[in-house]
Write an enzyme that holds these catalytic residues in place. Sequence first.
Site, PDB file in Angstrom:
ATOM      1  N   CYS A 112      -0.346 -17.400   7.988  1.00 30.90           N
ATOM      2  CA  CYS A 112       1.055 -17.028   8.207  1.00 30.90           C
ATOM      3  C   CYS A 112       1.419 -16.981   9.693  1.00 30.90           C
ATOM      4  CB  CYS A 112       1.354 -15.701   7.542  1.00 30.90           C
ATOM      5  SG  CYS A 112       0.953 -15.729   5.793  1.00 30.90           S
ATOM      6  N   HIS A 251       7.560 -12.497  10.485  1.00 27.30           N
ATOM      7  CA  HIS A 251       7.025 -13.182   9.310  1.00 27.30           C
ATOM      8  C   HIS A 251       7.513 -12.419   8.075  1.00 27.30           C
ATOM      9  CE1 HIS A 251       4.506 -14.911   6.360  1.00 27.30           C
ATOM     10  NE2 HIS A 251       3.649 -13.909   6.296  1.00 27.30           N
ATOM     11  N   ASN A 281       7.183 -14.944   0.376  1.00 30.25           N
ATOM     12  CA  ASN A 281       6.322 -15.259   1.521  1.00 30.25           C
ATOM     13  C   ASN A 281       5.876 -16.720   1.431  1.00 30.25           C
ATOM     14  OD1 ASN A 281       4.299 -15.528   3.408  1.00 30.25           O
ATOM     15  ND2 ASN A 281       3.227 -13.638   2.857  1.00 30.25           N
TER      16      ASN A 281
HETATM   17  N1  COA Z   1       3.680  -5.637 -11.038  1.00 29.50           N
HETATM   18  C1  COA Z   1       3.443  -4.412 -11.517  1.00 29.50           C
HETATM   19  N2  COA Z   1       2.425  -3.652 -11.108  1.00 29.50           N
HETATM   20  C2  COA Z   1       1.620  -4.146 -10.165  1.00 29.50           C
HETATM   21  C3  COA Z   1       1.799  -5.420  -9.631  1.00 29.50           C
HETATM   22  C4  COA Z   1       2.873  -6.166 -10.104  1.00 29.50           C
HETATM   23  N3  COA Z   1       3.161  -7.409  -9.647  1.00 29.50           N
HETATM   24  N4  COA Z   1       0.841  -5.652  -8.712  1.00 29.50           N
HETATM   25  C5  COA Z   1       0.078  -4.557  -8.664  1.00 29.50           C
HETATM   26  N5  COA Z   1       0.538  -3.638  -9.543  1.00 29.50           N
HETATM   27  C6  COA Z   1       0.033  -2.313  -9.826  1.00 29.50           C
HETATM   28  C7  COA Z   1      -1.419  -2.158  -9.408  1.00 29.50           C
HETATM   29  O1  COA Z   1      -2.253  -2.587 -10.457  1.00 29.50           O
HETATM   30  C8  COA Z   1      -1.508  -0.658  -9.182  1.00 29.50           C
HETATM   31  O2  COA Z   1      -1.696  -0.049 -10.435  1.00 29.50           O
HETATM   32  P1  COA Z   1      -2.722   1.172 -10.599  1.00 29.50           P
HETATM   33  O3  COA Z   1      -2.223   2.211  -9.643  1.00 29.50           O
HETATM   34  O4  COA Z   1      -2.563   1.519 -12.037  1.00 29.50           O
HETATM   35  O5  COA Z   1      -4.045   0.589 -10.237  1.00 29.50           O
HETATM   36  C9  COA Z   1      -0.114  -0.261  -8.719  1.00 29.50           C
HETATM   37  O6  COA Z   1       0.734  -1.379  -9.009  1.00 29.50           O
HETATM   38  C10 COA Z   1       0.018   0.082  -7.263  1.00 29.50           C
HETATM   39  O7  COA Z   1      -0.621  -0.886  -6.493  1.00 29.50           O
HETATM   40  P2  COA Z   1      -0.743  -0.685  -4.942  1.00 29.50           P
HETATM   41  O8  COA Z   1      -1.770  -1.620  -4.435  1.00 29.50           O
HETATM   42  O9  COA Z   1      -0.867   0.754  -4.631  1.00 29.50           O
HETATM   43  O10 COA Z   1       0.713  -1.097  -4.465  1.00 29.50           O
HETATM   44  P3  COA Z   1       1.218  -1.102  -2.998  1.00 29.50           P
HETATM   45  O11 COA Z   1       2.310  -0.140  -2.829  1.00 29.50           O
HETATM   46  O12 COA Z   1       0.100  -1.029  -2.011  1.00 29.50           O
HETATM   47  O13 COA Z   1       1.837  -2.555  -2.856  1.00 29.50           O
HETATM   48  C11 COA Z   1       1.398  -4.794  -2.144  1.00 29.50           C
HETATM   49  C12 COA Z   1       1.025  -3.680  -3.087  1.00 29.50           C
HETATM   50  C13 COA Z   1       0.496  -5.991  -2.382  1.00 29.50           C
HETATM   51  C14 COA Z   1       2.856  -5.176  -2.377  1.00 29.50           C
HETATM   52  C15 COA Z   1       1.226  -4.288  -0.692  1.00 29.50           C
HETATM   53  O14 COA Z   1      -0.060  -3.778  -0.511  1.00 29.50           O
HETATM   54  C16 COA Z   1       1.474  -5.348   0.327  1.00 29.50           C
HETATM   55  O15 COA Z   1       2.584  -5.814   0.497  1.00 29.50           O
HETATM   56  N6  COA Z   1       0.447  -5.735   1.086  1.00 29.50           N
HETATM   57  C17 COA Z   1       0.599  -6.777   2.092  1.00 29.50           C
HETATM   58  C18 COA Z   1       0.513  -8.089   1.402  1.00 29.50           C
HETATM   59  C19 COA Z   1       1.031  -9.202   2.231  1.00 29.50           C
HETATM   60  O16 COA Z   1       2.128  -9.152   2.692  1.00 29.50           O
HETATM   61  N7  COA Z   1       0.220 -10.214   2.407  1.00 29.50           N
HETATM   62  C20 COA Z   1       0.535 -11.389   3.087  1.00 29.50           C
HETATM   63  C21 COA Z   1       0.386 -11.170   4.518  1.00 29.50           C
HETATM   64  S1  COA Z   1       0.627 -12.629   5.360  1.00 29.50           S
END
Ligand code: COA
Length: 324
Positions: A112, A251, A281
């Site tokens: 990215c 980004h 993204n």
């Molecule tokens: N729909 C519904 N539930 C989902 C899901 C989806 N698409 N994806 C994950 N979950 C669930 C998980 O299983 C978890 O359930 P659990 O608590 O029962 O285990 C719950 O949602 C919470 O997950 P969590 O990881 O705590 O969510 P979060 O608030 O950290 O958000 C991301 C997750 C991935 C959105 C976040 O971590 C993020 O944006 N990270 C950066 C990713 C990114 O931008 N990457 C590219 C960089 S270039």
Amino acid sequence: MIFSKIKATGAYVPEKIVTNDMLSQYVDTSDEWIRSRSGIERRHFSDGENTSDIAAKAAIEILKNGNINPLDIELIIVATVSPDYTTPSTACLVQSKIGASNAVAFDLAAACSGFIFGFSTADKFIKSGVYKNALIIGAEVLSKHLDFNDRSTCVLFGDGAGGVFLQASEEECGVLAEELGSDGSRGMSLTCAEKKASNLFNQAEEAKDSFLHMDGRTVFDFATRQTPKCILRLIEKSSISADCLKYVIPHQANSRIVEVISKKTKIPLEKFYMNIAEYSNTSAATIPIALHEMMQKELLQQGDYILMAGFGGGLTWGGLLVKI
Ligand code: COA
């Protein structure tokens, strides 16, 4: 002194739009979850077009907008982590598709941060006097690397391409300050398409899959720690204060990440241009797509200062403070 002027911008996204509700028919997720966790409302997915196809379409748009003859292009850099092939490079395929037969062309893989790394590389070629005209494109068809059984990643990414044409200029413009960085020790938190070293001597197990795998929390933590530092250092390095910046183009990975960056840098959220709701993204393509959209909306004029900041796989990060 030679500077690199942005002479033209362009972008292309595939026509097929996939809304969060549409995705939730295939994956156990919901519009509410995706929207509230990431700011994403829809994404564009390729219906057969590969990365070089959409990169070439963005290139043609750039050439049209700048009234540029493809034969004048001396350098083509395509930033991508979703190339059609390992070889030929996507940049060579684009060169052929747009008839830029006088250019040298190569790909650059910095996930990215790829567009920022590509822009910075082309800027060096121009500033050193080696080339006068360069095309830099960020392009991804990430949908081919998404595991639609992994709801934590497949809802976050989309396909698209965008880029700029840089031209040597005597007026003070282009990159005024830059900061690029990498931390390979944390690289395994975002991987895609592993290739094992299997040969006559070593029958390694086949790689499990060619999907994108991500430890979302680690990447979130990295992005919200590293990007604000990068932005503040860039401002410090240049003689441009944060108040003088017309826009920050971050980004587009997650609107919550951008909110944290805004808080930590004390740059008002209104100055951060966001279009993640529409495209999700698209990795190396998010920043050039946003930049082109802003040009089209006439949000930017000649002489404006912008700061572009990317972060992602590698792990990598990079920022450029640019005078339009
Ligand atoms: N729909 C519904 N539930 C989902 C899901 C989806 N698409 N994806 C994950 N979950 C669930 C998980 O299983 C978890 O359930 P659990 O608590 O029962 O285990 C719950 O949602 C919470 O997950 P969590 O990881 O705590 O969510 P979060 O608030 O950290 O958000 C991301 C997750 C991935 C959105 C976040 O971590 C993020 O944006 N990270 C950066 C990713 C990114 O931008 N990457 C590219 C960089 S270039």
